[in-house]
Design an enzyme around this catalytic site. Structure first.
Site, PDB file in Angstrom:
ATOM      1  N   SER A 143      18.835  59.074  69.916  1.00 55.03           N
ATOM      2  CA  SER A 143      18.792  60.212  68.996  1.00 55.03           C
ATOM      3  C   SER A 143      18.242  59.699  67.674  1.00 55.03           C
ATOM      4  CB  SER A 143      20.185  60.839  68.812  1.00 55.03           C
ATOM      5  OG  SER A 143      21.139  59.860  68.448  1.00 55.03           O
ATOM      6  N   ASP A 179      33.313  63.499  71.451  1.00 57.06           N
ATOM      7  CA  ASP A 179      31.866  63.355  71.309  1.00 57.06           C
ATOM      8  C   ASP A 179      31.205  64.056  72.488  1.00 57.06           C
ATOM      9  OD1 ASP A 179      29.412  62.548  70.291  1.00 57.06           O
ATOM     10  OD2 ASP A 179      29.446  60.626  71.342  1.00 57.06           O
ATOM     11  N   GLY A 181      28.236  64.993  74.694  1.00 56.83           N
ATOM     12  CA  GLY A 181      26.952  64.360  74.967  1.00 56.83           C
ATOM     13  C   GLY A 181      26.955  62.947  74.432  1.00 56.83           C
ATOM     14  N   GLY A 183      26.158  60.065  75.598  1.00 58.34           N
ATOM     15  CA  GLY A 183      25.143  59.084  75.955  1.00 58.34           C
ATOM     16  C   GLY A 183      25.759  57.835  76.559  1.00 58.34           C
ATOM     17  N   TRP A 184      25.286  56.680  76.090  1.00 57.47           N
ATOM     18  CA  TRP A 184      25.780  55.402  76.601  1.00 57.47           C
ATOM     19  C   TRP A 184      26.953  54.858  75.782  1.00 57.47           C
ATOM     20  CZ3 TRP A 184      20.505  56.603  76.554  1.00 57.47           C
ATOM     21  CH2 TRP A 184      19.904  56.688  77.816  1.00 57.47           C
ATOM     22  N   GLY A 185      27.550  55.733  74.952  1.00 60.20           N
ATOM     23  CA  GLY A 185      28.820  55.408  74.328  1.00 60.20           C
ATOM     24  C   GLY A 185      28.776  54.768  72.957  1.00 60.20           C
ATOM     25  N   SER A 205      25.490  62.971  82.618  1.00 55.57           N
ATOM     26  CA  SER A 205      24.682  61.961  83.289  1.00 55.57           C
ATOM     27  C   SER A 205      25.576  60.904  83.912  1.00 55.57           C
ATOM     28  CB  SER A 205      23.730  61.296  82.282  1.00 55.57           C
ATOM     29  OG  SER A 205      23.181  60.110  82.809  1.00 55.57           O
ATOM     30  N   CYS A 371       5.806  63.487  70.317  1.00 57.34           N
ATOM     31  CA  CYS A 371       6.917  63.976  69.504  1.00 57.34           C
ATOM     32  C   CYS A 371       6.937  63.314  68.139  1.00 57.34           C
ATOM     33  CB  CYS A 371       8.238  63.760  70.235  1.00 57.34           C
ATOM     34  SG  CYS A 371       8.537  64.978  71.539  1.00 57.34           S
TER      35      CYS A 371
END
Length: 406
Positions: A143, A179, A181, A183-185, A205, A371
């Site tokens: 992000s 939290d 979403g 992600g990988w924490g 995921s 992007c």
């Protein structure tokens, strides 16, 4: 194919030359035997090689989306520095007829069922953990980073982003943090280790959840952090003192935003704070403008992804029973973040290409570089919105924003 391509391409090249002087060489045929220049340069910086006649429908009156599609589908190859390629693509799109213009808007009404959302998340995030590890920072934060001074490394800026969020929500030792979403924490690990919070991180995921749990175990924080494979609509063990949602609400769907914020409100204590950090469209009508519209992102990168305008976000947040307390635009920070990712992706190409298919490699190459351009050129933005339950008194609120930047 050669003669057919030449009959179609020559008039187009002449039209482009008449409106733009581009450092581009276009070639086609066996071994690139036939070629034309799109401008008057001795050594063009970009070389477009047409591999298939199907590219014609995407090259003639192009948009950024159709040019991206032609590359992703292997109908053309493009040589040159990515920044030069994007500048050329933008100029080419500007030569198109109005119907194929740069800012084409696509309205969507995705259903966003639990199963559909899980499949969409798996498509994007379950490419493989090894793939993401090649070009993200070591903490694998996927992000927008926060560059407090502008000269930080990506890893430093990502850590600063997490701390910036956790300071904004005024996280205190012992508080419960959700939290959404996760992600990988990275955020929940930081919140537990350095702020003393008790954390729940949720993701759709499987691969993210697996690695996040491994990281929690490696840090010895199983008693303070729980990672769940769970939809935000199914969280049933509130309330939480603090809630964060970083890079997730883009998957919610515009028609579901008010309900999304209402769910956050339901899960939050009355004096709690929440942070929504996410990408918005700069189109006031909530249209897709990133990478030229036309559905490129939705088709190839984020199935069912929808970007609201900041005005829509704030209206839906209010409808959900939350008060926006602070709004910060980090658009230039995401432009820098994406440039770092794109540069890393390019530098690690020999390691990345064996991990994915040729098409996936092309998608991600276009996506990251495109992007970066979209954020730099104000096609999309990134807002952090700090909020709390609406209708509360104001006596306990701080008078300035100084605590955010301590």
């Amino acid at each position: 194919m050669g003669s057919m391509l030449e009959r179609a391409l020559v008039p187009w090249v002449r039209r482009v030359r008449g409106s733009a002087n581009l450092p581009v060489r276009l070639s086609w045929g066996e071994g690139g035997a036939s070629s034309l220049a799109l401008g008057y340069f001795e050594q063009p910086s970009v070389h477009i090689r047409v591999r298939d006649a199907q590219a014609l429908r995407l090259l003639i009156d192009p948009s950024l989306a159709t040019l991206g599609e032609a590359y992703v589908e292997g109908l053309i190859d493009v040589d040159g520095d990515l920044r030069d390629v994007l500048r050329v693509a933008q100029r080419l799109a500007e030569t198109a007829e109005p119907a194929g213009g740069l800012l084409g808007r696509l309205q969507r009404q995705a259903q966003h069922s639990r199963q559909g959302d899980r499949q969409a998340i798996a498509y994007h995030y379950d490419v493989s953990n090894a793939f993401y590890a090649q070009w993200l920072d070591p903490a694998m934060v996927y992000s927008c980073a926060y560059f407090a001074h502008g000269d930080e490394t990506l890893a430093q800026a990502q850590e600063q982003k997490i701390d910036h969020i956790l300071r904004k929500i005024r996280l205190q030792p012992g508080q419960r943090l959700l939290d959404i979403g996760c992600g990988w924490g990275a955020l929940v690990l930081r919140a537990a280790q350095h702020f003393g919070a008790r954390c729940v991180g949720i993701t759709l995921s499987q691969q993210q959840a697996d690695l996040a749990r491994e990281r929690v175990r490696a840090a010895g924080l199983q008693e303070r952090i729980q990672i769940r494979l769970q939809d935000y609509r199914d969280v049933a063990d509130g309330p939480f003192d603090r809630i964060t949602s970083v890079g997730m609400f883009e998957h919610v769907g515009i028609g579901h935003l008010a309900a999304y914020f209402a769910r956050i409100r339901e899960l939050l204590v009355l004096d709690g704070w929440a942070m929504n950090h996410g990408i918005t469209s700069t189109d006031a009508h909530d249209g897709e403008v990133a990478l030229g519209g036309g559905g490129f992102i939705e088709r190839y990168v984020f199935p069912q992804g929808e970007l609201p305008h900041i005005g829509t976000l704030l209206r839906c947040l209010q409808q959900g029973g939350l008060e926006a307390f602070d709004v910060e635009n980090l658009r230039r920070h995401y432009a820098r973040t994406l440039t770092c990712w794109s540069d890393s992706f390019e530098a690690r190409t020999p390691q990345i290409r064996p991990l994915v298919s040729e098409k996936q490699w092309r998608i991600w190459r276009v996506y990251l570089a495109g992007c970066a351009w979209a954020f730099e050129s104000d096609q999309v933005a990134l807002y952090q919105v700090l909020c709390r339950p609406a209708g509360r008194g104001a006596a306990e609120l701080p008078w300035s924003r100084a605590w955010m930047y301590a």
